[in-house]
Scaffold this motif. Sequence first.
Motif, mmCIF file in Angstrom:
data_model
loop_
_atom_site.group_PDB
_atom_site.id
_atom_site.type_symbol
_atom_site.label_atom_id
_atom_site.label_comp_id
_atom_site.label_asym_id
_atom_site.label_seq_id
_atom_site.Cartn_x
_atom_site.Cartn_y
_atom_site.Cartn_z
ATOM 1 N N ASP A 74 0.828 -1.204 0.000
ATOM 2 C CA ASP A 74 0.000 0.000 0.000
ATOM 3 C C ASP A 74 0.864 1.257 0.000
ATOM 4 O OD1 ASP A 74 -2.279 -1.543 0.000
ATOM 5 O OD2 ASP A 74 -2.619 -1.369 2.162
ATOM 6 N N THR A 75 1.952 1.243 0.761
ATOM 7 C CA THR A 75 2.873 2.391 0.763
ATOM 8 C C THR A 75 3.498 2.581 -0.610
ATOM 9 O OG1 THR A 75 3.363 2.096 3.111
ATOM 10 C CG2 THR A 75 4.963 3.343 1.808
ATOM 11 N N TRP A 76 3.899 1.480 -1.234
ATOM 12 C CA TRP A 76 4.489 1.582 -2.575
ATOM 13 C C TRP A 76 3.465 2.066 -3.600
ATOM 14 C CZ3 TRP A 76 9.286 2.234 -3.243
ATOM 15 C CH2 TRP A 76 10.254 1.570 -2.490
ATOM 16 N N LEU A 80 4.415 4.890 -6.179
ATOM 17 C CA LEU A 80 4.417 4.604 -7.619
ATOM 18 C C LEU A 80 3.246 5.244 -8.350
ATOM 19 C CD1 LEU A 80 5.367 0.804 -7.462
ATOM 20 C CD2 LEU A 80 6.883 2.734 -7.924
ATOM 21 N N GLY A 81 2.215 5.600 -7.591
ATOM 22 C CA GLY A 81 1.052 6.233 -8.208
ATOM 23 C C GLY A 81 0.206 5.304 -9.037
ATOM 24 N N ARG A 82 0.185 4.031 -8.665
ATOM 25 C CA ARG A 82 -0.650 3.056 -9.376
ATOM 26 C C ARG A 82 -0.972 1.897 -8.450
ATOM 27 N NH1 ARG A 82 3.116 -0.942 -11.931
ATOM 28 N NH2 ARG A 82 5.231 -0.075 -11.904
ATOM 29 N N PRO A 83 -2.069 1.201 -8.708
ATOM 30 C CA PRO A 83 -2.446 0.093 -7.822
ATOM 31 C C PRO A 83 -1.490 -1.084 -7.948
ATOM 32 C CG PRO A 83 -3.912 0.199 -9.711
ATOM 33 C CD PRO A 83 -3.056 1.426 -9.775
ATOM 34 N N LEU A 133 8.367 -4.102 -13.088
ATOM 35 C CA LEU A 133 7.613 -2.923 -12.660
ATOM 36 C C LEU A 133 7.705 -1.780 -13.669
ATOM 37 C CD1 LEU A 133 8.172 -2.622 -8.818
ATOM 38 C CD2 LEU A 133 6.205 -3.504 -10.045
ATOM 39 N N GLY A 134 8.667 -1.855 -14.585
ATOM 40 C CA GLY A 134 8.799 -0.818 -15.603
ATOM 41 C C GLY A 134 9.156 0.537 -15.029
ATOM 42 N N ARG A 135 10.046 0.541 -14.010
ATOM 43 C CA ARG A 135 10.408 1.788 -13.347
ATOM 44 C C ARG A 135 11.924 1.945 -13.341
ATOM 45 N NH1 ARG A 135 7.855 5.548 -10.028
ATOM 46 N NH2 ARG A 135 9.076 6.454 -8.320
ATOM 47 N N TRP A 138 14.558 1.414 -10.220
ATOM 48 C CA TRP A 138 13.794 0.731 -9.187
ATOM 49 C C TRP A 138 14.674 -0.034 -8.210
ATOM 50 C CZ3 TRP A 138 9.790 0.694 -6.336
ATOM 51 C CH2 TRP A 138 9.392 -0.458 -5.657
ATOM 52 N N VAL A 139 15.714 -0.697 -8.687
ATOM 53 C CA VAL A 139 16.569 -1.476 -7.791
ATOM 54 C C VAL A 139 17.148 -0.587 -6.697
ATOM 55 C CG1 VAL A 139 18.737 -2.761 -7.627
ATOM 56 C CG2 VAL A 139 17.094 -3.325 -9.431
#
Length: 217
Positions: A74-76, A80-83, A133-135, A138-139
């Motif tokens: 939920d914090t992520w 990330l701005g997405r579910p 995750l396509g971010r 991210w790592v």
Amino acid sequence: MKLLSVNLGRLRPNPFGTWDVTGIDKRPVAGPVAVCVPGPDSADAGLVGDRIGDPRHHGGPDKAVYAYAREDLDTWQETLGRPLADGAFGENLTTLGVDVNGALIGERWRVGATVVLEVSCPRIPCGTFQGWLGREGWVKEFTRAAVPGAYLRVVEPGEIAAGDPVEVVHRPDHDATIALTFRALTNEPELLPRLLAADALPEEAKERARRRVGAAG
């Protein structure tokens, strides 16, 4: 404390890492799932029906099951701005009310009526996770947050299902939590000597801690 979902992975092509396929795509399943003890030299998963694409870094006795807290997902979601659905981080068990990152190495959980799992080590992020995750970056972002989730050994097999209670039935007498162990193995190697108190830590991590102590000596 309970399981919100039990998530199994299916293999899919992996354009992000060194292995051709990945089992990071894990999704909730209905009904009970059998939990087994992988063989000593096996890269098999601890949940029957789960699939592993990278047997070098996943599966086997020390990484049979991966748990992540719904609270951290939920914090992520906010970051990330997405579910993020249960299983979105590739976890087998999405928990509620369980202090996954505060769990001690060697801590044991009873899940449902019969299954006992033992906290083994933290998840270390990889390129496949970042690509999934396509971010970009991210790592590093995941590493800085130090909420990695926990790999678990299977001590007593059986069956588990969404909604099963989770009970901590043993806590060892040391302070090596999943979060501290993760920090020691990533950005804060000065913490490595503290891991030697955790007998249940996988041998590879203990060897890193021994080398650190040896170098300091």
